[in-house]
Design a protein around this motif. Structure first.
Motif, PDB file in Angstrom:
ATOM      1  N   UNK A  36      78.076  70.872  -8.308  1.00 33.55           N
ATOM      2  CA  UNK A  36      78.608  70.158  -9.470  1.00 33.55           C
ATOM      3  C   UNK A  36      79.120  68.779  -9.055  1.00 33.55           C
ATOM      4  N   UNK A  37      79.859  68.734  -7.955  1.00 32.14           N
ATOM      5  CA  UNK A  37      80.449  67.462  -7.537  1.00 32.14           C
ATOM      6  C   UNK A  37      79.402  66.458  -7.068  1.00 32.14           C
ATOM      7  N   UNK A  38      78.245  66.925  -6.642  1.00 38.81           N
ATOM      8  CA  UNK A  38      77.194  66.003  -6.201  1.00 38.81           C
ATOM      9  C   UNK A  38      76.188  65.680  -7.310  1.00 38.81           C
ATOM     10  N   UNK A  39      76.379  66.258  -8.492  1.00 38.73           N
ATOM     11  CA  UNK A  39      75.455  66.036  -9.605  1.00 38.73           C
ATOM     12  C   UNK A  39      75.551  64.599 -10.111  1.00 38.73           C
ATOM     13  N   UNK A  40      74.401  63.963 -10.234  1.00 35.95           N
ATOM     14  CA  UNK A  40      74.335  62.601 -10.755  1.00 35.95           C
ATOM     15  C   UNK A  40      73.627  62.609 -12.107  1.00 35.95           C
ATOM     16  N   UNK A  41      73.886  61.549 -12.880  1.00 36.20           N
ATOM     17  CA  UNK A  41      73.366  61.489 -14.247  1.00 36.20           C
ATOM     18  C   UNK A  41      71.838  61.473 -14.308  1.00 36.20           C
ATOM     19  N   UNK A  42      71.180  61.005 -13.275  1.00 36.23           N
ATOM     20  CA  UNK A  42      69.716  60.987 -13.303  1.00 36.23           C
ATOM     21  C   UNK A  42      69.116  62.391 -13.269  1.00 36.23           C
ATOM     22  N   UNK A  43      69.930  63.404 -12.976  1.00 35.75           N
ATOM     23  CA  UNK A  43      69.447  64.781 -12.952  1.00 35.75           C
ATOM     24  C   UNK A  43      69.915  65.585 -14.171  1.00 35.75           C
ATOM     25  N   UNK A  44      70.521  64.893 -15.126  1.00 37.42           N
ATOM     26  CA  UNK A  44      70.897  65.497 -16.407  1.00 37.42           C
ATOM     27  C   UNK A  44      69.944  64.916 -17.446  1.00 37.42           C
ATOM     28  N   UNK A  45      69.027  65.747 -17.917  1.00 40.96           N
ATOM     29  CA  UNK A  45      67.993  65.262 -18.818  1.00 40.96           C
ATOM     30  C   UNK A  45      68.316  65.697 -20.248  1.00 40.96           C
ATOM     31  N   UNK A  46      68.831  64.752 -21.035  1.00 41.09           N
ATOM     32  CA  UNK A  46      69.193  65.071 -22.411  1.00 41.09           C
ATOM     33  C   UNK A  46      67.964  65.304 -23.283  1.00 41.09           C
ATOM     34  N   UNK A  47      66.819  64.746 -22.911  1.00 35.84           N
ATOM     35  CA  UNK A  47      65.593  64.962 -23.698  1.00 35.84           C
ATOM     36  C   UNK A  47      65.100  66.396 -23.583  1.00 35.84           C
ATOM     37  N   UNK A  48      65.060  66.924 -22.360  1.00 31.45           N
ATOM     38  CA  UNK A  48      64.590  68.299 -22.171  1.00 31.45           C
ATOM     39  C   UNK A  48      65.733  69.308 -22.247  1.00 31.45           C
ATOM     40  N   UNK A  49      66.965  68.822 -22.162  1.00 29.29           N
ATOM     41  CA  UNK A  49      68.117  69.717 -22.181  1.00 29.29           C
ATOM     42  C   UNK A  49      68.311  70.466 -20.876  1.00 29.29           C
ATOM     43  N   UNK A  50      67.820  69.899 -19.779  1.00 28.01           N
ATOM     44  CA  UNK A  50      67.895  70.578 -18.478  1.00 28.01           C
ATOM     45  C   UNK A  50      68.804  69.821 -17.510  1.00 28.01           C
ATOM     46  N   UNK A  51      69.446  70.582 -16.641  1.00 29.30           N
ATOM     47  CA  UNK A  51      70.263  70.035 -15.556  1.00 29.30           C
ATOM     48  C   UNK A  51      69.630  70.487 -14.250  1.00 29.30           C
ATOM     49  N   UNK A  52      69.366  69.541 -13.375  1.00 29.37           N
ATOM     50  CA  UNK A  52      68.740  69.828 -12.078  1.00 29.37           C
ATOM     51  C   UNK A  52      69.779  69.626 -10.980  1.00 29.37           C
ATOM     52  N   UNK A  53      70.255  70.711 -10.417  1.00 31.90           N
ATOM     53  CA  UNK A  53      71.270  70.638  -9.369  1.00 31.90           C
ATOM     54  C   UNK A  53      70.673  70.351  -7.988  1.00 31.90           C
TER      55      UNK A  53
END
Length: 186
Positions: free
Chosen positions: A48-65
Motif C-alpha cells: 500500500x505504501x509503495x502504491x503509485x497513482x499510475x497503478x490505480x486505473x480508474x477506467x478499468x477499476x483495477x489496482x495493480x500492487x
C-alpha cells in the motif's frame, strides 16, 4: 538448536462493523486512504505504501500492487478490482494528491508505515484489543471465508497461497463440514 514451532493461527479479526468504525475515525487523509485500501483490498502495508497513482486505473477499476522492477518474492502482490466504496475514497484522494504516491504526507511517500496513527485510530474506534495493519488482511480473509468466497478467488484477491487460506481460514466458513455434522448420528 530446534527451529521455532508453528503456533496456532489467530482467531481474532475485526468485524465489518469494527472496520467501518476504524475507517470513520481516521482524522487525516493519508491515514484514511491507507485504511480504506487495507480494508477493501487486504494488501500488505508495504504494498500500500509503495502504491503509485499510475497503478490505480480508474477506467478499468483495477489496482495493480505489482511494482515494475521489484523482484518477485513469496510476499506476492495482487491486481484487484476497486469496490464502490474504495473507488470513492481513491477518487477523493486523487483530487487532493500532491505527488505520485497514493498514501502521502505533504506530497511525500510515507516510508515506515503508520504504527502510531494506526494505534490512535484503533483507540478512537474504541477497539478493546490492539490490532495491527496486518489484522486488516487477516480480517478480509476471514470475511471471505464467512461469505463463502471460493478459495481460489480469495487467494488471487489477497495474493495468498490457497493452501494457507484452507489451513487458516476455512474454519470461518459456516458451511465447512456442516453436511458431515448434519448427517452424523449414532
Amino acid at each position: 538448536m530446534e527451529p521455532p514451532r508453528d503456533s496456532a493461527p489467530r482467531d481474532r479479526f475485526l468485524t465489518k462493523a469494527e472496520a467501518k468504525k476504524l475507517l470513520d475515525v481516521c482524522e487525516t487523509p493519508h491515514v484514511r486512504t491507507f485504511m480504506a485500501i487495507a480494508i477493501y483490498t487486504g494488501a500488505r502495508k508495504g504494498s500500500i505504501l509503495s502504491l503509485t497513482w499510475d497503478r490505480v486505473n480508474f477506467q478499468t477499476g483495477m489496482i495493480d500492487f505489482q511494482e515494475a522492477g521489484r523482484a518477485l518474492t513469496a510476499k506476492r502482490r495482487a491486481v484487484v478490482p476497486m469496490t464502490t466504496a474504495l473507488r470513492r475514497e481513491l477518487e477523493s484522494a486523487f483530487k487532493a494528491r500532491r505527488g505520485d504516491f497514493v498514501v502521502q504526507w505533504h506530497g511525500k511517500p510515507v516510508p515506515n508505515g503508520l504504527r502510531w496513527s494506526f494505534g490512535k485510530a484503533c483507540e478512537r474506534a474504541g477497539l478493546d484489543w490492539k490490532p495491527t495493519p496486518h489484522h486488516l488482511k487477516h480480517s478480509l480473509a476471514s470475511w471471505f471465508a464467512m461469505d463463502r468466497i471460493p478459495i481460489d478467488q480469495a487467494a488471487d484477491w489477497l495474493a495468498t497461497d490457497p493452501v494457507t487460506l484452507r489451513r487458516v481460514y476455512r474454519k470461518f466458513d459456516p458451511s465447512y463440514l456442516r453436511s458431515i455434522a448434519d448427517g452424523f448420528e449414532l
